[in-house]
Write a protein that holds these residues in place. Structure first.
Motif, short mmCIF file in Angstrom:
data_model
loop_
_atom_site.label_atom_id
_atom_site.label_comp_id
_atom_site.label_asym_id
_atom_site.label_seq_id
_atom_site.Cartn_x
_atom_site.Cartn_y
_atom_site.Cartn_z
N LYS A 129 -73.21 23.85 -117.88
CA LYS A 129 -73.41 25.27 -117.22
C LYS A 129 -73.73 26.14 -118.66
CE LYS A 129 -70.64 28.89 -115.17
NZ LYS A 129 -69.39 29.44 -114.67
N GLN A 130 -73.25 25.82 -119.76
CA GLN A 130 -73.72 26.60 -120.99
C GLN A 130 -75.13 26.14 -121.31
OE1 GLN A 130 -71.48 28.91 -122.04
NE2 GLN A 130 -73.41 29.60 -123.03
N VAL A 131 -75.62 25.06 -121.13
CA VAL A 131 -76.97 24.76 -121.28
C VAL A 131 -77.73 25.52 -120.48
CG1 VAL A 131 -78.79 22.94 -121.14
CG2 VAL A 131 -76.59 22.47 -122.20
N ILE A 132 -77.41 25.66 -119.13
CA ILE A 132 -78.27 26.28 -118.05
C ILE A 132 -78.14 27.76 -118.47
CG2 ILE A 132 -78.66 26.67 -115.64
CD1 ILE A 132 -77.21 24.06 -115.03
N MET A 158 -84.04 19.10 -120.04
CA MET A 158 -84.80 19.96 -118.89
C MET A 158 -83.66 20.21 -117.85
SD MET A 158 -88.53 18.03 -118.41
CE MET A 158 -87.76 16.75 -117.58
N PRO A 159 -83.00 21.30 -117.92
CA PRO A 159 -81.72 21.51 -117.23
C PRO A 159 -82.24 21.85 -115.74
CG PRO A 159 -82.00 23.21 -118.95
CD PRO A 159 -82.86 22.24 -119.32
N TRP A 160 -83.31 22.08 -115.60
CA TRP A 160 -83.99 22.61 -114.37
C TRP A 160 -84.47 21.48 -113.35
CZ3 TRP A 160 -86.02 23.80 -119.07
CH2 TRP A 160 -87.22 22.99 -119.35
N THR A 161 -84.34 20.22 -114.18
CA THR A 161 -85.04 19.03 -113.50
C THR A 161 -84.04 18.54 -111.92
OG1 THR A 161 -85.85 16.88 -113.55
CG2 THR A 161 -84.01 17.08 -114.78
N THR A 162 -84.79 18.21 -111.07
CA THR A 162 -84.04 17.72 -109.83
C THR A 162 -84.28 16.19 -109.61
OG1 THR A 162 -85.74 18.53 -108.56
CG2 THR A 162 -83.96 19.84 -108.84
N ARG A 163 -84.99 15.58 -110.72
CA ARG A 163 -85.37 14.02 -110.47
C ARG A 163 -85.04 13.29 -111.80
NH1 ARG A 163 -90.53 13.55 -106.67
NH2 ARG A 163 -89.94 15.22 -105.14
N ASN A 195 -76.09 24.79 -107.64
CA ASN A 195 -75.73 23.50 -107.47
C ASN A 195 -74.69 22.99 -108.27
OD1 ASN A 195 -77.77 23.08 -105.46
ND2 ASN A 195 -79.46 22.38 -106.92
N LEU A 196 -74.72 23.43 -109.54
CA LEU A 196 -73.64 23.23 -110.52
C LEU A 196 -72.14 23.64 -109.87
CD1 LEU A 196 -73.24 21.74 -113.16
CD2 LEU A 196 -73.13 24.06 -114.20
N GLU A 197 -72.17 24.78 -109.50
CA GLU A 197 -70.90 25.51 -108.85
C GLU A 197 -70.53 24.74 -107.59
OE1 GLU A 197 -69.31 28.05 -110.15
OE2 GLU A 197 -70.98 28.34 -111.65
N ASP A 198 -71.51 24.25 -106.94
CA ASP A 198 -71.18 23.43 -105.62
C ASP A 198 -70.96 22.05 -105.77
OD1 ASP A 198 -71.67 25.71 -104.25
OD2 ASP A 198 -73.94 25.09 -103.52
N GLY A 199 -70.85 21.46 -107.33
CA GLY A 199 -70.94 20.35 -107.35
C GLY A 199 -71.76 19.27 -107.16
N LYS A 200 -73.25 19.87 -106.64
CA LYS A 200 -74.23 18.93 -106.35
C LYS A 200 -75.14 18.58 -107.54
CE LYS A 200 -75.25 21.68 -102.82
NZ LYS A 200 -75.61 22.40 -101.51
N TYR A 201 -75.14 19.36 -108.71
CA TYR A 201 -75.98 19.13 -109.69
C TYR A 201 -76.02 17.85 -110.45
CZ TYR A 201 -78.17 20.51 -114.29
OH TYR A 201 -79.15 20.34 -115.01
#
Ligand SMILES: [Zn+2]
Length: 109
Positions: free
Chosen positions: A10-13, A99-104, A75-81
């Motif tokens: 969360k801090q990194v993001i 790369m905190p924005w990555t999704t893959r 997503n982090l708040e929803d636990g999906k991150y």
């Protein structure tokens, strides 16, 4: 992802969000319309236009990144991150920090 990792991410993001917003502000300054007057010589005006094209592209990329980071935070708040959207495996935290924005994951990127 464990709770401690989630806090850390969360801090990194949030840091990256702030950085990206500042970058966007700077790029907005650099992508203001090029003055059509003779303040520049002809060549430096062409340079200015070339630079603007490059900065326009950079601005689009940063705006895109900002959206991805905001989504990452949701997503982090929803636990999906942190899970790869393609294969569903957890993405290594080292990669997420970089790369905190990555999704893959690396495999699917
Ligand atoms: Zn994957």
């Amino acid at each position: 992802m464990e709770a401690t990792e989630r806090e850390e991410m969360k801090q990194v993001i949030l840091d990256k969000l702030e950085e990206t917003k500042q970058e966007i502000e700077q790029l907005k300054e650099l992508t203001k319309p090029v003055e059509p007057d003779n303040a520049y010589g002809r060549l430096s005006r062409m340079d200015a236009i070339n630079n603007k094209t490059i900065n326009d592209a950079a601005l689009r990329e940063q705006k895109n990144r900002l959206q991805k980071l905001e989504r990452a935070l949701d997503n982090l708040e929803d636990g999906k991150y942190g899970d790869c959207i393609k294969c569903g495996d957890p993405i290594p935290v080292g990669r997420l920090k970089f790369m905190p924005w990555t999704t893959r994951c690396v495999k699917c990127a």
